[in-house]
Design a protein around this motif. Structure first.
Motif, PDB file in Angstrom:
ATOM      1  N   VAL A 211     -23.655 -25.996  49.616  1.00 53.87           N
ATOM      2  CA  VAL A 211     -23.622 -26.594  50.955  1.00 53.87           C
ATOM      3  C   VAL A 211     -22.499 -27.618  51.068  1.00 53.87           C
ATOM      4  O   VAL A 211     -21.567 -27.450  51.841  1.00 53.87           O
ATOM      5  CB  VAL A 211     -24.980 -27.255  51.285  1.00 53.87           C
ATOM      6  N   ALA A 212     -22.595 -28.704  50.301  1.00 56.95           N
ATOM      7  CA  ALA A 212     -21.656 -29.817  50.444  1.00 56.95           C
ATOM      8  C   ALA A 212     -20.919 -30.061  49.137  1.00 56.95           C
ATOM      9  O   ALA A 212     -21.466 -29.863  48.048  1.00 56.95           O
ATOM     10  CB  ALA A 212     -22.395 -31.081  50.867  1.00 56.95           C
ATOM     11  N   ASP A 213     -19.659 -30.492  49.272  1.00 57.88           N
ATOM     12  CA  ASP A 213     -18.869 -30.875  48.096  1.00 57.88           C
ATOM     13  C   ASP A 213     -19.102 -32.336  47.738  1.00 57.88           C
ATOM     14  O   ASP A 213     -19.209 -32.691  46.573  1.00 57.88           O
ATOM     15  CB  ASP A 213     -17.376 -30.683  48.383  1.00 57.88           C
TER      16      ASP A 213
ATOM     17  N   LYS B 195     -14.398 -27.722  41.327  1.00 60.52           N
ATOM     18  CA  LYS B 195     -14.833 -26.853  42.418  1.00 60.52           C
ATOM     19  C   LYS B 195     -14.667 -27.486  43.796  1.00 60.52           C
ATOM     20  O   LYS B 195     -14.973 -26.860  44.812  1.00 60.52           O
ATOM     21  CB  LYS B 195     -16.302 -26.469  42.224  1.00 60.52           C
ATOM     22  N   VAL B 196     -14.199 -28.733  43.837  1.00 62.94           N
ATOM     23  CA  VAL B 196     -14.010 -29.406  45.117  1.00 62.94           C
ATOM     24  C   VAL B 196     -12.906 -28.712  45.906  1.00 62.94           C
ATOM     25  O   VAL B 196     -11.813 -28.473  45.378  1.00 62.94           O
ATOM     26  CB  VAL B 196     -13.675 -30.900  44.902  1.00 62.94           C
ATOM     27  N   SER B 197     -13.182 -28.382  47.148  1.00 64.40           N
ATOM     28  CA  SER B 197     -12.217 -27.628  47.954  1.00 64.40           C
ATOM     29  C   SER B 197     -11.057 -28.496  48.417  1.00 64.40           C
ATOM     30  O   SER B 197      -9.905 -28.044  48.473  1.00 64.40           O
ATOM     31  CB  SER B 197     -12.916 -27.026  49.179  1.00 64.40           C
ATOM     32  N   ASP B 198     -11.340 -29.729  48.795  1.00 60.64           N
ATOM     33  CA  ASP B 198     -10.318 -30.621  49.361  1.00 60.64           C
ATOM     34  C   ASP B 198     -10.127 -31.796  48.390  1.00 60.64           C
ATOM     35  O   ASP B 198     -10.777 -32.827  48.499  1.00 60.64           O
ATOM     36  CB  ASP B 198     -10.778 -31.112  50.734  1.00 60.64           C
ATOM     37  N   LYS B 199      -9.232 -31.600  47.441  1.00 61.32           N
ATOM     38  CA  LYS B 199      -9.091 -32.584  46.355  1.00 61.32           C
ATOM     39  C   LYS B 199      -8.384 -33.860  46.791  1.00 61.32           C
ATOM     40  O   LYS B 199      -8.455 -34.881  46.112  1.00 61.32           O
ATOM     41  CB  LYS B 199      -8.347 -31.949  45.176  1.00 61.32           C
TER      42      LYS B 199
ATOM     43  N   ALA C 295      -6.417 -27.249  54.363  1.00 61.49           N
ATOM     44  CA  ALA C 295      -5.940 -27.370  52.981  1.00 61.49           C
ATOM     45  C   ALA C 295      -4.431 -27.448  52.999  1.00 61.49           C
ATOM     46  O   ALA C 295      -3.763 -26.722  53.741  1.00 61.49           O
ATOM     47  CB  ALA C 295      -6.397 -26.162  52.176  1.00 61.49           C
ATOM     48  N   GLU C 296      -3.891 -28.336  52.195  1.00 62.91           N
ATOM     49  CA  GLU C 296      -2.444 -28.480  52.102  1.00 62.91           C
ATOM     50  C   GLU C 296      -2.031 -28.230  50.661  1.00 62.91           C
ATOM     51  O   GLU C 296      -2.392 -28.967  49.762  1.00 62.91           O
ATOM     52  CB  GLU C 296      -2.011 -29.877  52.546  1.00 62.91           C
ATOM     53  N   GLY C 297      -1.282 -27.182  50.452  1.00 62.17           N
ATOM     54  CA  GLY C 297      -0.843 -26.866  49.100  1.00 62.17           C
ATOM     55  C   GLY C 297      -0.128 -25.538  49.105  1.00 62.17           C
ATOM     56  O   GLY C 297      -0.137 -24.794  50.091  1.00 62.17           O
ATOM     57  N   PRO C 298       0.509 -25.192  47.978  1.00 60.56           N
ATOM     58  CA  PRO C 298       1.291 -23.951  47.917  1.00 60.56           C
ATOM     59  C   PRO C 298       0.431 -22.698  48.038  1.00 60.56           C
ATOM     60  O   PRO C 298       0.874 -21.686  48.544  1.00 60.56           O
ATOM     61  CB  PRO C 298       1.955 -24.030  46.535  1.00 60.56           C
ATOM     62  N   GLU C 299      -0.863 -22.786  47.585  1.00 58.36           N
ATOM     63  CA  GLU C 299      -1.697 -21.594  47.610  1.00 58.36           C
ATOM     64  C   GLU C 299      -2.211 -21.291  49.008  1.00 58.36           C
ATOM     65  O   GLU C 299      -2.314 -20.141  49.405  1.00 58.36           O
ATOM     66  CB  GLU C 299      -2.876 -21.767  46.645  1.00 58.36           C
ATOM     67  N   SER C 300      -2.589 -22.312  49.747  1.00 60.92           N
ATOM     68  CA  SER C 300      -3.172 -22.085  51.076  1.00 60.92           C
ATOM     69  C   SER C 300      -2.672 -23.136  52.043  1.00 60.92           C
ATOM     70  O   SER C 300      -3.409 -24.026  52.439  1.00 60.92           O
ATOM     71  CB  SER C 300      -4.706 -22.129  50.990  1.00 60.92           C
ATOM     72  N   PRO C 301      -1.392 -23.067  52.402  1.00 61.05           N
ATOM     73  CA  PRO C 301      -0.849 -24.103  53.290  1.00 61.05           C
ATOM     74  C   PRO C 301      -1.455 -24.034  54.683  1.00 61.05           C
ATOM     75  O   PRO C 301      -1.347 -23.019  55.358  1.00 61.05           O
ATOM     76  CB  PRO C 301       0.654 -23.773  53.317  1.00 61.05           C
TER      77      PRO C 301
ATOM     78  N   PRO D  10      -7.790 -23.692  57.078  1.00 59.17           N
ATOM     79  CA  PRO D  10      -9.007 -24.518  57.163  1.00 59.17           C
ATOM     80  C   PRO D  10      -9.997 -24.130  56.071  1.00 59.17           C
ATOM     81  O   PRO D  10     -10.290 -22.952  55.895  1.00 59.17           O
ATOM     82  CB  PRO D  10      -9.548 -24.207  58.560  1.00 59.17           C
ATOM     83  N   VAL D  11     -10.489 -25.113  55.338  1.00 58.66           N
ATOM     84  CA  VAL D  11     -11.410 -24.819  54.248  1.00 58.66           C
ATOM     85  C   VAL D  11     -12.695 -25.640  54.317  1.00 58.66           C
ATOM     86  O   VAL D  11     -13.746 -25.180  53.889  1.00 58.66           O
ATOM     87  CB  VAL D  11     -10.753 -25.035  52.868  1.00 58.66           C
ATOM     88  N   VAL D  12     -12.628 -26.867  54.800  1.00 62.06           N
ATOM     89  CA  VAL D  12     -13.795 -27.739  54.783  1.00 62.06           C
ATOM     90  C   VAL D  12     -13.986 -28.411  56.132  1.00 62.06           C
ATOM     91  O   VAL D  12     -13.051 -28.524  56.930  1.00 62.06           O
ATOM     92  CB  VAL D  12     -13.666 -28.826  53.682  1.00 62.06           C
ATOM     93  N   VAL D  13     -15.206 -28.876  56.335  1.00 60.39           N
ATOM     94  CA  VAL D  13     -15.547 -29.620  57.547  1.00 60.39           C
ATOM     95  C   VAL D  13     -16.122 -30.962  57.119  1.00 60.39           C
ATOM     96  O   VAL D  13     -16.985 -31.018  56.238  1.00 60.39           O
ATOM     97  CB  VAL D  13     -16.565 -28.844  58.407  1.00 60.39           C
ATOM     98  N   THR D  14     -15.616 -32.032  57.703  1.00 60.59           N
ATOM     99  CA  THR D  14     -16.139 -33.368  57.441  1.00 60.59           C
ATOM    100  C   THR D  14     -17.075 -33.757  58.580  1.00 60.59           C
ATOM    101  O   THR D  14     -16.719 -33.614  59.757  1.00 60.59           O
ATOM    102  CB  THR D  14     -14.991 -34.384  57.338  1.00 60.59           C
ATOM    103  N   ALA D  15     -18.268 -34.224  58.217  1.00 65.78           N
ATOM    104  CA  ALA D  15     -19.235 -34.701  59.217  1.00 65.78           C
ATOM    105  C   ALA D  15     -19.559 -36.150  58.903  1.00 65.78           C
ATOM    106  O   ALA D  15     -19.822 -36.502  57.757  1.00 65.78           O
ATOM    107  CB  ALA D  15     -20.495 -33.858  59.162  1.00 65.78           C
ATOM    108  N   SER D  16     -19.513 -37.007  59.918  1.00 69.76           N
ATOM    109  CA  SER D  16     -19.807 -38.432  59.690  1.00 69.76           C
ATOM    110  C   SER D  16     -20.522 -39.020  60.893  1.00 69.76           C
ATOM    111  O   SER D  16     -20.386 -38.535  62.024  1.00 69.76           O
ATOM    112  CB  SER D  16     -18.513 -39.218  59.414  1.00 69.76           C
TER     113      SER D  16
END
Length: 1123
Positions: free
Chosen positions: A739-741, A762-766, A805-811, A814-820
């Motif tokens: 569910v959540a990272d 395993k964190v999607s957004d490092k 996601a920002e990086g050479p593999e997946s510039p 969208p990979v994650v959603v932040t909820a606050s």
């Protein structure tokens, strides 16, 4: 009415007609096809898609889906974030809390006093240097045969082929120092830098360097007395630059040291009073070729000596006069960076022809200066005319008799271009009879030294009076200071003071020895306005007497060109009205420039998330001046929760225990404890320093006790969250569904807690919650984006943000959603935001939860009429700014809805579900328009091509000769300088890819009052039906529509910035406009004891044979032939 469907056809009978249509897609589209053939009053919809209130199809189902998804989503994010627990913990301590209303005026006064104290210490250090330098000069006898070895910053630690130290390059110990940006420096000694065109053993240089050795102990004492001091230096009028701490200086890629302290803004502003300058340049036929090149470079060098307190214009003359910028006809304009660079480009385009008639040009220049003086415009101080010509000057005396004699209030400086000396006497006579100075400039390399002479003349009255005016510069980034190895993009201001000769025998000459200065990092100054006192959206800013921004969280001085960050051409002349652009009447700007103390309120639109989102706030502005400086300070507090500060209390013992949790960090940009003074403290993080302070381990540490108390309180209240998250992670570790990272929380004291629910690998957004991702962190300029957005959401509601996601593999994928969500505390009817808490979840989990929710039916007894996964329904989950979080087509996720479906967005805007807000960016960079009528035209003719090639060869030949010839100079070093000058003079012809511009861009915002809406969109031959429903407890919306109707007749609605194009008249009005500014307090224009006959003489006119034989005729090729 009869309803019938068939596999291949459907029929609709109404008003006596039976309509048949082939059903090639679905029931819904079939009936919509038939409906398109009917008048509005006769249209019909299938009964099981319509409820008893005759709403459009799907509304009941869509509401059910939205409610189900919203409930499931809320349960999930509250569970994983622990938001309800955190709210309860703050609720439990409410009886012990105080909420204090912030007094904005008291706050801005306190910040101003603290800044004034800090800046006064810098002024005292500079005064110490001035006194030491003047005393050393008074006791020094000039010795032309002086032999003296000194530390040359370029040569130190250099060895020859035999391993011996080179001359002036002895061993000089360098150590890395955190206080000086981790550069290798020597804090015991200063050393000396010279530009390439200054001979390092010239008697004037040797005597000046020897005399200035007396500054070494003063540098060290200043630094010991005030460890917050950064660079201290003495810039000599002869060209050498003594800098403390000593540092190794590296030439540029051409082997040239181009840095000349006398060109820097701090030197020029301290050496002279403000000035109005009219430059007259001869563009007659005799100025062709190399002479015009030298004249252009001379003008460029003069422009480089001007600053924002000066005013200027340039007039070209031959048979007639013309302003090189027609828009500036008859006026002077502020010599800010924008205008200086604009003039340089225009000077490059000057053409030569005709005969030079100087008298009308002189008349025009005197008239402008007189008019400005009478109208109380311009600098209201020094006035001067710069005459640049190769001679043939006549009919000038009557002009001086009429306009300038006998008072001679306008100085005239003359620059004779070329080696011809026939007209030298006339040019010298003009200068000497108008309190000016005459020089002859025969090479490109001569321009720098000869132009600097006018500054010495203008400084005479101040020197004779011994008026040590304190000068503060505008913001600047001195990336030239240490060349490329240590370029820093830190914004600075410099405090500077002139150094005079006190010797009686030279009093009437008014000899300026140089200027001393010290840098102040504006970031350090702004630390005296702590973020925690300003609330979630509050901030502080500084501006100058000219209305330019000195520091502001929305100032963006850099732009990206390829992979490199570069300063914008106009980064230090961004006006307050261009950042606080809602202040359209410039009430705030006017009050601050006038140094007033007061306040005002203003409704503002605050851009977020790189302009994709906007907050609507009402801000209270509080402002005052900073005494003894040209600066004003502003403090901004947002109305509502931004006006209150939460004050808690706890014991040190309890707080210390909870500070030691491994998941806890502090905002490292904030000043909890002062760690940058004592070298032993510099390696400490703010958390480590605070722990030492609280345990008494380091009694020398100074800490902000109020902020420390708030951190301790927040640590205690939020401590249970760690245990909650840990237990949750253990319980879910064996569950199959991810569910959540990460779960996280932040408090208004800058305390940050976070827990991983997965292994770090395993964190999607490092980047999230790391310094690499400034938007997610507490910084000096702002609270995190997730905190700021949550603070403006309704109580108990979560704000969801898609992160790419920002990086050479997946510039950019969208990979994650932040909820606050925000945690608010209310005491005595006053509400303050205590914290924000949230999670970061996988996008795929959110999507699975959504598709499951859309399988729900209204009643159990009836079959489900459809779901979002059916082919005849198109479903989107979008946020309150119209960005897609969920779509059946993965390529649409993260994009703006209007880009994907312009018809739908157009309808949502027209029905008021969304509104469009126009935002402005006055710091944008745009591609320049094509300056030429046809880029290919020069190639249309073989003759044109030949002439172009000939000019290119001439340029290359000239550059070759510049490198190998001493060009009439006494020292060989000048050849390298000439090379550098030549490159520089041609550099700005190549326009940068981007240039400053104004842009406007739309932001789209959901209107919260409209929680559901539906409608039909006419798309030519068919109709598109849509239903939109608010998803509870979130900033999300569910949008369901029919995909079969092609609405491509509607253009996409884009969230793109477009350049604001001004027509010629408006553009000219903007360029001519003279905004309100406050002039510097002091002016030194004339002195009765001034020796006006010290007005220059003939320069060395020897030339190398190769240059005299240079075939310069190609330089005179008319540009028209190349077009």
């Amino acid at each position: 009415m009869e309803h019938q469907t068939k596999t291949s056809n459907c029929q609709l009978q109404t008003s006596g007609f039976v309509l048949t249509s082939p059903c090639i897609t679905s029931q819904v589209s079939c009936f919509l096809q038939l409906n398109a053939l009917l008048p509005n009053t006769d249209r019909w919809y299938p009964p099981y898609f319509t409820d008893e209130n005759s709403k459009l199809p799907w509304t009941t189902e869509v509401k059910l889906w939205a409610d189900t998804f919203g409930r499931d989503l809320y349960d999930t994010v509250t569970k994983y974030s622990g938001s309800l627990l955190l709210q309860k913990k703050y609720k439990d301590v409410e009886p012990s809390l105080r909420i204090q209303e912030v007094d904005g005026l008291e706050l801005v006064r306190k910040f101003s006093e603290d800044m004034e104290t800090m800046l006064r210490r810098k002024v005292e250090a500079v005064k110490n240097l001035v006194e030491a330098a003047e005393e050393a000069d008074l006791n020094h006898e000039f010795n032309r045969s002086l032999v003296f070895d000194y530390y040359n910053s370029v040569l130190i630690n250099e060895r020859d082929a035999n391993g011996n130290y080179v001359e002036l390059g002895a061993e000089f110990v360098l150590e890395s120092n955190a206080h000086f940006s981790n550069l290798m420096v020597n804090t015991s000694l200063s050393n000396v830098q010279l530009p390439t065109n200054v001979y390092n053993k010239d008697p004037d240089i040797l005597n000046g360097v020897y005399m200035s050795e007396a500054l070494n102990p003063v540098f060290v004492e200043n630094f010991q007395r005030d460890p917050t001091l950064t660079w201290q230096y003495f810039g000599s009028s002869t060209g050498f630059f003594r800098i403390y701490p000593g540092i190794k200086w590296t030439p540029d890629e051409n082997g040239v040291i181009a840095f000349d302290c006398r060109n820097r803004g701090w030197y020029i502003q301290a050496a002279t009073s403000p000035k109005d300058i009219v430059i007259l340049v001869d563009t007659s036929g005799s100025m062709k070729g190399l002479r015009m090149t030298i004249a252009r470079h001379t003008i460029s060098t003069i422009l480089d000596t001007l600053g924002e307190n000066d005013f200027v214009n340039i007039i070209a003359y031959n048979d007639y006069i013309h302003y090189i910028e027609p828009c500036f006809k008859g006026i002077l304009v502020q010599a800010d960076r924008d205008n200086r660079e604009h003039f340089k480009q225009l000077v490059d385009e000057l053409m030569v022809k005709g005969v030079g008639v100087v008298d009308q040009a002189l008349r025009e220049a005197f008239q402008i200066l007189n008019q400005f003086q009478e109208a109380r415009q311009g600098s209201l101080c020094n006035q001067a005319i710069m005459l640049i010509t190769d001679g043939a000057v006549e009919d000038y005396e009557p002009v001086f008799e009429k306009y300038n004699w006998p008072d001679r209030k306008v100085r005239v400086f003359t620059y004779l271009i070329g080696r011809e000396v026939t007209f030298a006497d006339r040019m010298r006579w003009i200068a000497c009879n108008n309190k000016g100075y005459y020089t002859q400039i025969s090479t490109l390399a001569d321009a720098q030294e000869n132009v600097m002479e006018y500054l010495h003349v203008l400084s005479r009255p101040m020197v004779i009076n011994h008026d040590h005016d304190i000068t503060w510069t505008e913001a600047y980034m001195d990336s030239k200071l240490f060349t490329s190895q240590a370029q820093s993009f830190m914004l600075l201001t410099t405090v500077a003071m002139p150094v005079f000769s006190k010797k009686n025998e030279t009093r009437s000459h008014g000899i300026l020895l140089g200027v001393v200065g010290s840098d102040v990092a504006l970031r350090e100054l702004m630390k005296l306005a702590p973020r925690y006192k300003l609330g979630v959206h509050g901030y502080a800013f500084l501006n100058t007497n000219n209305g330019y921004i000195l520091s502001h969280p929305d100032l963006r001085p850099l732009y990206r060109e390829g992979k490199k960050l570069k300063p914008k051409p106009n980064y230090n002349s961004v006006d307050l009205s261009e950042v606080e652009w809602e202040d359209r009447a410039e009430i705030l700007r006017t009050a601050m420039i006038n140094g007033e103390t007061g306040s005002l309120s203003m409704d503002v639109k605050v851009p977020l998330d790189k302009g994709k989102r906007v907050l609507f706030l009402t801000n209270d502005y509080f402002f005052t001046d900073i005494s003894d400086t040209p600066f004003s300070l502003g403090v901004v507090l947002s109305q509502g929760h931004g006006e209150y500060i939460l004050l808690g209390n706890t014991s040190v013992e309890e707080g210390l225990h909870d500070l030691l949790h491994p998941d806890l960090t502090l905002a490292n940009d904030w000043i909890y404890c002062i760690t940058d003074i004592d070298p032993d403290h510099r390696k400490l993080s703010q958390l480590e320093a605070m722990l030492r302070f609280l345990t008494g381990e380091d009694p020398d540490l100074e800490c902000d006790e109020e902020l420390v108390r708030e951190v301790l309180f927040d640590a205690v209240v939020t401590a249970p969250m760690e245990a909650y998250w840990t237990a949750l992670a253990l319980n879910i570790s064996e569950e199959s569904e991810h569910v959540a990272d990460v779960a996280f929380l932040g408090t208004r004291a800058g305390l940050l807690r976070s827990t991983l629910f997965v292994g770090s690998e395993k964190v999607s957004d490092k980047k999230f919650l790391t310094p690499e991702d400034e938007a997610s962190m507490f910084t000096m300029d702002h609270f995190p984006l997730w905190y700021r957005q949550a603070a403006e959401q309704p109580a108990g509601s979560f704000v969801f943000n898609l992160r790419l996601a920002e990086g050479p593999e997946s510039p950019g994928e969208p990979v994650v959603v932040t909820a606050s969500t925000a945690v608010a505390v209310t005491v005595d009817k006053k509400t303050a935001i205590a914290a924000a808490v949230g999670i970061q979840m996988r996008l795929e989990f959110l999507q699975r939860m959504f598709w499951a929710a859309t399988q729900q039916c209204g009643t159990v007894s009836e079959p489900c009429p459809g779901s979002c996964q059916d082919s005849d329904l198109d479903c989107f989950v979008i946020d309150n700014n119209g960005f897609i979080l969920i779509s059946e087509r993965s390529q649409e996720v993260g994009r703006f809805l209007g880009e994907v479906d312009g018809a739908l967005m157009t309808q949502l805007l027209s029905t008021g579900v969304f509104s469009q807000v126009t935002m402005y960016d006055y710091q944008a960079m745009c591609k320049p328009p094509n300056q030429h009528h046809s880029a290919a035209r020069p190639l249309a003719s073989p003759i044109s091509a030949l002439l172009t090639a000939t000019r290119w060869l001439a340029n290359e030949l000239l550059l070759f000769l510049l490198e190998w010839s001493t060009w009439g100079s006494q020292y060989a070093d000048t050849g390298a300088e000439a090379k550098s000058v030549f490159h520089h003079s041609h550099k700005h012809k190549k326009q940068d890819t981007l240039q400053p511009c104004d842009t406007e861009y739309p932001v789209f915002v959901h209107q919260r009052a409209i929680q559901e809406a539906n409608g039909i969109l006419e798309c030519g031959a068919c109709q598109k039906i849509f239903v939109i429903q608010q998803i509870p407890n979130s900033n999300l919306l569910l949008l369901v529509t029919d995909p079969t109707c092609d609405c491509s007749i509607f253009p996409p609605v884009l969230q793109e910035a477009t350049e604001v194009k001004y027509n010629a008249s408006v553009k000219c009005d903007r360029m001519r406009s003279q905004k309100l500014r406050r002039r510097p307090d002091s002016c030194h224009a004339f002195h009765p004891e001034e020796n006006a006959q010290d007005c220059g003489g003939t320069s060395d006119t020897s030339a190398s044979l190769s240059l005299l034989l240079l075939p310069l005729c190609t330089w005179a090729l008319p540009t028209q032939l190349l077009r």
